[in-house]
Design an enzyme around this catalytic site. Sequence first.
Site, PDB file in Angstrom:
ATOM      1  N   TYR A 140     -90.036 -81.241  -9.296  1.00  0.00           N
ATOM      2  CA  TYR A 140     -90.965 -80.100  -9.185  1.00  0.00           C
ATOM      3  C   TYR A 140     -91.672 -80.363  -7.805  1.00  0.00           C
ATOM      4  O   TYR A 140     -92.136 -79.236  -7.345  1.00  0.00           O
ATOM      5  CB  TYR A 140     -91.905 -80.703 -10.339  1.00  0.00           C
ATOM      6  N   LYS A 144     -92.526 -77.089  -5.024  1.00  0.00           N
ATOM      7  CA  LYS A 144     -93.667 -76.809  -4.430  1.00  0.00           C
ATOM      8  C   LYS A 144     -93.793 -77.091  -2.988  1.00  0.00           C
ATOM      9  O   LYS A 144     -94.626 -76.276  -2.176  1.00  0.00           O
ATOM     10  CB  LYS A 144     -94.939 -77.541  -5.100  1.00  0.00           C
TER      11      LYS A 144
HETATM   12  N1  LIG Z   1    -101.300 -77.245 -15.027  1.00  0.00           N
HETATM   13  C1  LIG Z   1    -101.112 -78.095 -14.192  1.00  0.00           C
HETATM   14  O1  LIG Z   1    -101.307 -79.327 -14.298  1.00  0.00           O
HETATM   15  C2  LIG Z   1    -100.690 -77.427 -12.725  1.00  0.00           C
HETATM   16  C3  LIG Z   1    -100.964 -78.353 -11.736  1.00  0.00           C
HETATM   17  C4  LIG Z   1    -100.844 -77.847 -10.356  1.00  0.00           C
HETATM   18  C5  LIG Z   1     -99.894 -76.583 -10.305  1.00  0.00           C
HETATM   19  N2  LIG Z   1     -99.747 -76.134 -11.412  1.00  0.00           N
HETATM   20  C6  LIG Z   1     -98.962 -74.635 -11.336  1.00  0.00           C
HETATM   21  O2  LIG Z   1     -99.975 -73.603 -11.808  1.00  0.00           O
HETATM   22  C7  LIG Z   1     -98.938 -72.534 -12.210  1.00  0.00           C
HETATM   23  C8  LIG Z   1     -99.645 -72.196 -13.660  1.00  0.00           C
HETATM   24  O3  LIG Z   1     -99.357 -73.363 -14.392  1.00  0.00           O
HETATM   25  P1  LIG Z   1    -100.196 -73.417 -15.805  1.00  0.00           P
HETATM   26  O4  LIG Z   1    -100.690 -74.792 -15.795  1.00  0.00           O
HETATM   27  O5  LIG Z   1    -100.790 -72.370 -16.093  1.00  0.00           O
HETATM   28  O6  LIG Z   1     -98.823 -73.460 -16.654  1.00  0.00           O
HETATM   29  P2  LIG Z   1     -98.347 -72.482 -18.001  1.00  0.00           P
HETATM   30  O7  LIG Z   1     -99.556 -72.392 -19.130  1.00  0.00           O
HETATM   31  O8  LIG Z   1     -97.199 -73.116 -18.443  1.00  0.00           O
HETATM   32  O9  LIG Z   1     -98.206 -71.278 -17.328  1.00  0.00           O
HETATM   33  C9  LIG Z   1     -96.963 -70.982 -16.556  1.00  0.00           C
HETATM   34  C10 LIG Z   1     -96.813 -69.647 -16.601  1.00  0.00           C
HETATM   35  O10 LIG Z   1     -95.524 -69.319 -15.950  1.00  0.00           O
HETATM   36  C11 LIG Z   1     -94.807 -68.294 -16.700  1.00  0.00           C
HETATM   37  N3  LIG Z   1     -93.364 -68.078 -16.186  1.00  0.00           N
HETATM   38  C12 LIG Z   1     -92.478 -69.262 -16.407  1.00  0.00           C
HETATM   39  N4  LIG Z   1     -91.383 -68.687 -16.020  1.00  0.00           N
HETATM   40  C13 LIG Z   1     -91.503 -67.357 -15.669  1.00  0.00           C
HETATM   41  C14 LIG Z   1     -90.524 -66.459 -15.216  1.00  0.00           C
HETATM   42  N5  LIG Z   1     -89.099 -66.607 -14.780  1.00  0.00           N
HETATM   43  N6  LIG Z   1     -91.190 -65.087 -14.808  1.00  0.00           N
HETATM   44  C15 LIG Z   1     -92.567 -64.969 -15.105  1.00  0.00           C
HETATM   45  N7  LIG Z   1     -93.198 -65.785 -15.538  1.00  0.00           N
HETATM   46  C16 LIG Z   1     -92.888 -67.203 -15.776  1.00  0.00           C
HETATM   47  C17 LIG Z   1     -94.948 -68.519 -17.922  1.00  0.00           C
HETATM   48  O11 LIG Z   1     -94.610 -67.412 -18.800  1.00  0.00           O
HETATM   49  P3  LIG Z   1     -93.725 -67.551 -20.355  1.00  0.00           P
HETATM   50  O12 LIG Z   1     -94.677 -67.923 -21.198  1.00  0.00           O
HETATM   51  O13 LIG Z   1     -93.016 -66.431 -20.199  1.00  0.00           O
HETATM   52  O14 LIG Z   1     -93.035 -69.078 -20.045  1.00  0.00           O
HETATM   53  C18 LIG Z   1     -96.518 -68.910 -18.073  1.00  0.00           C
HETATM   54  O15 LIG Z   1     -97.281 -67.812 -18.379  1.00  0.00           O
HETATM   55  C19 LIG Z   1     -97.675 -73.065 -11.868  1.00  0.00           C
HETATM   56  O16 LIG Z   1     -97.032 -72.582 -10.784  1.00  0.00           O
HETATM   57  C20 LIG Z   1     -97.746 -74.310 -11.863  1.00  0.00           C
HETATM   58  O17 LIG Z   1     -96.624 -75.077 -11.304  1.00  0.00           O
HETATM   59  C21 LIG Z   1    -100.063 -76.531 -12.447  1.00  0.00           C
END
Ligand SMILES: NC(=O)c1ccc[n+]([C@@H]2O[C@H](COP(=O)([O-])OP(=O)(O)OC[C@H]3O[C@@H](n4cnc5c(N)ncnc54)[C@H](OP(=O)(O)O)[C@@H]3O)[C@@H](O)[C@H]2O)c1
Length: 252
Positions: A140, A144
């Site tokens: 992961y 990033k």
């Molecule tokens: N939460 C954390 O702790 C954290 C920390 C740092 C960075 N991030 C980053 O923040 C971003 C959002 O994460 P989040 O925490 O909001 O997680 P999340 O709730 O799992 O949201 C991720 C989103 O990405 C979508 N997605 C996955 N595969 C896709 C694809 N092929 N095409 C289009 N959409 C897709 C998912 O849609 P589906 O419902 O269709 O799967 C979901 O809407 C990500 O890039 C993650 O790496 C998260």
Amino acid sequence: MPRILITGCSSGFGQAIAARFLDQGWEVIATMRRPSAKGLPASDRLRVLPLDVTDPESITSAIAKAGQINALVNNAGVGMLNVLEGAEITKARDLFEINVLGAMAMTRAVMPAMRERQTGVIVNISSSVTLRPLPALSIYTASKAALNAFTESFALEAAEFGVRARLVLPGRAKATSFGKNAVARMGMDIPEAYGLFVQAYFQSLQSVTEKTEVSDVAQAVWRAVTDEAAPMKLPAGTDAETWFREEGIPVE
Ligand SMILES: NC(=O)c1ccc[n+]([C@@H]2O[C@H](COP(=O)([O-])OP(=O)(O)OC[C@H]3O[C@@H](n4cnc5c(N)ncnc54)[C@H](OP(=O)(O)O)[C@@H]3O)[C@@H](O)[C@H]2O)c1
């Protein structure tokens, strides 16, 4: 009225970013693999479009329907919590398709129109894990870190045409479905030999009190989009800010 397109709006940060821009009077195109307005504020300035960032036809169709956009947020992403030996390479490939190539493909799709108009901003959602090495996150983090390197280099090309690119590095947010989605899509089959080591690492995380709220991410994206003087990398969340400072990166 300015218009923003956000990927991955079915949950988490994507929904919070969409809500923030709607609140500020923007037109918002909230995209997701399976379109639904659930979890998004009701507004006549909101459009929900289907978009899978790994599917070129889906990208072409969404960009054509979206019309002229002022900002793109590459938020769609998936996590993987495992040591290298426990991670299948096919899954790692899938993860890179979404987290890295998906963002590149979306950026490539919006760039011709932004370049022509000599304006636009692209914000890529990275992670604070790229600031330091951590176990059970190598794949992961690599995805990033690749996104960071891509964005910083691409920004130099885009600047030639008045287009800005920025990175938002959120800390750990427990309020999103990120962990659950990561396990559901990438599995978490930790090899026995690493069991105690990984368990001890997860245990150590329990004592961390600082965390990231979805509103912190929405605020950082708002700043990246609207403040031309915003730095290339913006932290989101108190934990991310602490890590920035510990790594000697000023938090402006
Ligand atoms: N939460 C954390 O702790 C954290 C920390 C740092 C960075 N991030 C980053 O923040 C971003 C959002 O994460 P989040 O925490 O909001 O997680 P999340 O709730 O799992 O949201 C991720 C989103 O990405 C979508 N997605 C996955 N595969 C896709 C694809 N092929 N095409 C289009 N959409 C897709 C998912 O849609 P589906 O419902 O269709 O799967 C979901 O809407 C990500 O890039 C993650 O790496 C998260």
